[in-house]
Design an enzyme around this catalytic site. Sequence first.
Site, PDB file in Angstrom:
ATOM      1  N   SER A  68     -37.827 -55.626  -6.576  1.00  0.00           N
ATOM      2  CA  SER A  68     -39.052 -56.116  -5.935  1.00  0.00           C
ATOM      3  C   SER A  68     -39.767 -57.095  -6.847  1.00  0.00           C
ATOM      4  O   SER A  68     -39.660 -57.016  -8.078  1.00  0.00           O
ATOM      5  CB  SER A  68     -39.991 -54.948  -5.618  1.00  0.00           C
ATOM      6  OG  SER A  68     -41.262 -55.406  -5.188  1.00  0.00           O
ATOM      7  N   TYR A 119     -44.116 -47.742  -8.605  1.00  0.00           N
ATOM      8  CA  TYR A 119     -43.154 -48.585  -7.888  1.00  0.00           C
ATOM      9  C   TYR A 119     -42.650 -49.712  -8.788  1.00  0.00           C
ATOM     10  O   TYR A 119     -41.451 -50.012  -8.822  1.00  0.00           O
ATOM     11  CB  TYR A 119     -43.831 -49.152  -6.651  1.00  0.00           C
ATOM     12  CG  TYR A 119     -42.923 -49.885  -5.686  1.00  0.00           C
ATOM     13  CD1 TYR A 119     -42.106 -49.173  -4.815  1.00  0.00           C
ATOM     14  CD2 TYR A 119     -42.909 -51.267  -5.617  1.00  0.00           C
ATOM     15  CE1 TYR A 119     -41.294 -49.835  -3.893  1.00  0.00           C
ATOM     16  CE2 TYR A 119     -42.109 -51.941  -4.711  1.00  0.00           C
ATOM     17  CZ  TYR A 119     -41.306 -51.220  -3.851  1.00  0.00           C
ATOM     18  OH  TYR A 119     -40.498 -51.880  -2.944  1.00  0.00           O
TER      19      TYR A 119
END
Length: 257
Positions: free
Chosen positions: A149, A164
């Site tokens: 990401s 995350y």
Amino acid sequence: MNLSTPDEQRTAVITGAGSPRGIGLATARRFAREGWAVALLDLDDAAVALSVKTIQAEYDVPAFGVSCDVTSPDSLQQAAAAIAAADLPAVGALANVAGIPSPSSFEDLTLEEWNKVIAVNLTGCFLTSKAFVPAMVDGGYGRIVNMSSVTAQHGGGVFSKTAYAAAKAGVIGFTKGLARELAVHGITVNAIAPGVVDTDIRVGSDAENEAKLSQAVPLRRQASPDEIAALYVWLSSADAGYITGTTQSINGGAYIS
């Protein structure tokens, strides 16, 4: 030989393929469109069954679905065994798409949430690779593409935060290490680092927030799941056979390095 696909039909295994608006299903459909057989994995049994029906209605390729928990070695081994026993071509690609967000601030982040985010987003890539690499080695063709990401690249700032970012940064390191180890088998391993994508992963995000996310991107829009899927499929192709250990940014200019 057509360099865009393997020299014979292979099966692409896609995790997180149950959501109708998700990257996983979009990737499975894109593989099927390119002539690959597909094996769809998702924690939601009903959702993955519906995804398989969607693909079977649209494409004339073998399609198979199985409920699977990517954080469980036993569940993944059972899924791999079910795929091996099904009437499918040899496994040639693994698309690790399954993941969960983590919008909690560091102050509010619990150890339970931290462990779950790491388990699904990072350990899941490790366990799925362990489950399917042997079939790729035996079959003589292998492509692994992992979901990282943009959050890993700039430490957050989109929706999810520290847990995350850590998990997805770990995916990049895992990708590089695995690429070195599997190169001897001719298996490539790469990561994809999307920016904001128009899916349902951002639970609780309202229209105003979604508009802000889009406006923060230089291209002034979110990516479509199919744009991410196209990169997954291309990195799994024969054309991409000399690309390994990389992280491919696809973020509309949100992070340029």
